[in-house]
Design a protein around this motif. Structure first.
Motif, PDB file in Angstrom:
ATOM      1  N   LYS A  21      -7.866   7.030   9.279  1.00 38.30           N
ATOM      2  CA  LYS A  21      -6.333   7.732   8.855  1.00 38.30           C
ATOM      3  C   LYS A  21      -6.432   9.263   9.971  1.00 38.30           C
ATOM      4  O   LYS A  21      -4.733   9.570  10.609  1.00 38.30           O
ATOM      5  CB  LYS A  21      -7.471   9.510   8.105  1.00 38.30           C
ATOM      6  N   ASP A  22      -6.687  10.078  11.094  1.00 41.89           N
ATOM      7  CA  ASP A  22      -7.007  10.227  12.115  1.00 41.89           C
ATOM      8  C   ASP A  22      -6.019   9.798  12.845  1.00 41.89           C
ATOM      9  O   ASP A  22      -4.877  10.091  13.589  1.00 41.89           O
ATOM     10  CB  ASP A  22      -8.046  10.789  12.451  1.00 41.89           C
ATOM     11  N   GLU A  23      -6.416   8.758  13.222  1.00 47.56           N
ATOM     12  CA  GLU A  23      -5.398   7.077  14.367  1.00 47.56           C
ATOM     13  C   GLU A  23      -4.415   7.218  13.802  1.00 47.56           C
ATOM     14  O   GLU A  23      -3.062   7.694  14.553  1.00 47.56           O
ATOM     15  CB  GLU A  23      -6.545   6.151  13.978  1.00 47.56           C
ATOM     16  N   ALA A  71      -5.349   1.393   1.277  1.00 49.30           N
ATOM     17  CA  ALA A  71      -3.715   1.804   1.407  1.00 49.30           C
ATOM     18  C   ALA A  71      -3.123   2.738   1.482  1.00 49.30           C
ATOM     19  O   ALA A  71      -2.285   3.636   1.849  1.00 49.30           O
ATOM     20  CB  ALA A  71      -3.376   0.778  -0.511  1.00 49.30           C
ATOM     21  N   MET A  72      -4.324   3.901   0.939  1.00 47.64           N
ATOM     22  CA  MET A  72      -3.918   4.864   0.120  1.00 47.64           C
ATOM     23  C   MET A  72      -4.470   5.970   1.561  1.00 47.64           C
ATOM     24  O   MET A  72      -3.437   7.347   1.713  1.00 47.64           O
ATOM     25  CB  MET A  72      -5.079   5.895  -1.074  1.00 47.64           C
ATOM     26  N   GLU A  99      -1.705   9.241   2.829  1.00 43.15           N
ATOM     27  CA  GLU A  99      -2.331  10.738   3.319  1.00 43.15           C
ATOM     28  C   GLU A  99      -2.362  11.587   4.640  1.00 43.15           C
ATOM     29  O   GLU A  99      -1.278  12.163   4.429  1.00 43.15           O
ATOM     30  CB  GLU A  99      -3.855  10.299   2.633  1.00 43.15           C
ATOM     31  N   ALA A 100      -2.054   9.966   5.871  1.00 39.58           N
ATOM     32  CA  ALA A 100      -1.520  10.369   6.853  1.00 39.58           C
ATOM     33  C   ALA A 100      -0.536  10.664   6.529  1.00 39.58           C
ATOM     34  O   ALA A 100       0.496  12.246   7.257  1.00 39.58           O
ATOM     35  CB  ALA A 100      -2.327   9.416   7.785  1.00 39.58           C
ATOM     36  N   ALA A 101       0.380  10.068   6.362  1.00 36.27           N
ATOM     37  CA  ALA A 101       1.793  10.211   6.311  1.00 36.27           C
ATOM     38  C   ALA A 101       2.339  11.372   5.740  1.00 36.27           C
ATOM     39  O   ALA A 101       2.919  12.469   5.784  1.00 36.27           O
ATOM     40  CB  ALA A 101       2.304   9.259   5.923  1.00 36.27           C
TER      41      ALA A 101
END
Length: 457
Positions: free
Chosen positions: A118-120, A155-156, A160-162
């Protein structure tokens, strides 16, 4: 308690998409345009007016006014990038594409998705979005990979990152999020996961149904879910050299059935360029009748299309002039940035406007101005925001170190002042000067003798 207002006034501004050979005074209050007034010739600046060129970009405190002299520079509505892939941006070092084909890009990126943290994902989205903002785009619509086949968590993770990037950058840009529903197996589980993403706050639904073995049922499912949540639809459509690929026509008919004019967008539309006039024209007419917005992605499609052709090689860019002539709202957008789908690009819509002009043979004065509208007011209509320099609209705009549309697409000026809601986000450094005295003298003399800036009465 009402806070103190902040007023902005810019004199000697050129508005080349409104009226050429004229200068204007622009006024805004609390980030909203209040007046656009045509001047009778150049205005002599008052002592309280600061030349824009050389201004630091520092905004006055609330309750104070800012007076700037644009000095004849061009002012455009802020750019609107109507089709990006922020989650894929800058992934090329990890996900390559040896053949350069769309097929390899799709396979390679889909296989790599589970390995992205997610961080990337968030870091890549943030970098690409900030870069686009720095070039003058204050509205971004991004498609998001939504690989439910790898599991809900994968997928999520992207969603979440966006959403976190969207919230963090809200003061600087409007970011719209469109997860791409899977074309290979659009199951009830995938639809339920997409519904969860909508409840979390994504903007609408995307996908690439032309890649599906059964595109029409998939399009039906997308429209059904969108109707349930009242959200817009933005589909990749017919990114193919095959003239028999025609999902755009079905998308237009569904839009008419649902009465969703202005709420559906079709991107790419490459197969229109591969088919005969007598086949393309009815589809274009249907898109216009249905009020389907369209987006051309000239950089990526010039790179991807025609890979399987021997000469002559099809180049894939859609029928830009025909769509515009039919009254279709047509945007030009960035698409991919430094990823396996497109190793180039930087999120600069002025560059995309130039590539569009090259690809679509748009070199007449009228065409050049249309190319600029395709990165400003036309995409604003496509994504559903009110873009322009008119009283009552948000003061989102960009000032460029140029004066005419021809100069804009010739010079692609790096020096830009980017504004959102009356607040300056970016002010450029002073013009670079030649370091050698002799060269500096030649340069100054040449600029004085040969200038794009015409005298205005």
């Amino acid at each position: 308690m009402k806070t103190s207002s902040r007023s902005l006034r810019i004199v000697n501004a050129a508005l080349p998409l409104r009226e050429e050979r004229a200068l204007f005074t622009l006024s805004a209050e609390d980030g909203v345009w209040t007046a656009v007034e045509r001047q009778e010739g150049a205005t002599v600046s008052s002592p309280e007016t600061t030349p824009l060129d050389g201004w630091s970009g520092e905004m006055p405190p609330a309750g104070n006014s800012l007076r700037l002299d644009a000095g004849g520079l061009a002012v455009l509505p802020a750019f609107v990038d109507a089709h990006m892939h922020l989650d894929k941006a800058f992934s090329l070092p990890k996900v390559g594409n040896v053949t350069g084909t769309l097929e390899e890009a799709v396979r390679s990126y889909a296989a790599a998705v589970p390995n992205f943290s997610k961080d990337e994902l968030k870091a890549r989205m943030m970098r690409a979005a900030l870069q686009a903002i720095s070039y003058g785009s204050t509205t971004l619509r991004t498609h998001l990979d939504f690989h439910v086949r790898h599991g809900r968590e994968v997928a999520m993770r992207t969603i979440e990152a966006a959403l976190e990037v969207k919230e963090a950058l809200a003061p600087y840009a409007t970011i719209q999020l469109f997860p791409m529903l899977p074309y290979f197996d659009l199951t009830e589980e995938a639809l339920d996961t997409a519904a969860e993403a909508l409840r979390m706050g994504v903007t609408g639904l995307g996908g690439a149904p032309h890649l599906s073995p059964e595109p029409e049922p998939d399009i039906d499912r997308v429209f059904g879910l969108a109707e349930r949540y009242g959200c817009p639809i933005d589909l990749h459509a017919d990114e193919s050299d095959n003239p028999s690929v025609r999902t755009a026509a079905y998308i237009a008919r569904k839009t008419l059935d649902y009465g969703w004019s202005g709420r559906v967008t079709a991107g790419h539309l490459c197969s229109l360029a591969a088919m005969a006039d007598e086949d393309a024209q009815p589809i274009i007419a249907l898109l216009a009748e249905a009020g389907v917005g369209a987006v051309t992605l000239p950089g990526a499609n010039l790179y991807l299309q025609g890979r399987h052709d021997r000469f002559p090689v099809r180049r894939g860019v859609t029928r830009v002039k025909e769509l515009l002539a039919a009254g279709v709202q047509l945007a030009a957008a960035s698409d991919n940035i430094h990823d396996p789908f497109h190793p180039f690009g930087r999120g600069d819509l002025l560059l995309i406007g130039l590539v569009t002009a090259y690809a679509a043979h748009m070199g007449s004065p009228a065409d050049i101005r249309e190319a600029l509208r395709m990165i400003t007011t036309y995409p604003a209509a496509v994504v559903g925001v009110r873009g322009g320099i008119e009283p009552g609209l948000d003061a989102d705009f960009v000032v460029l170190d140029a004066a005419t549309p021809e100069e804009l697409l010739t010079m692609l000026p790096e020096r830009r002042w980017v504004w959102r809601r009356g607040r300056c986000l970016r002010a450029p450094a002073p013009r670079a000067e030649w370091s050698g005295c002799a060269l500096r003298a030649y340069w100054a003399d040449a600029c004085e003798r040969v200038s794009f800036r015409e005298e205005r009465g």
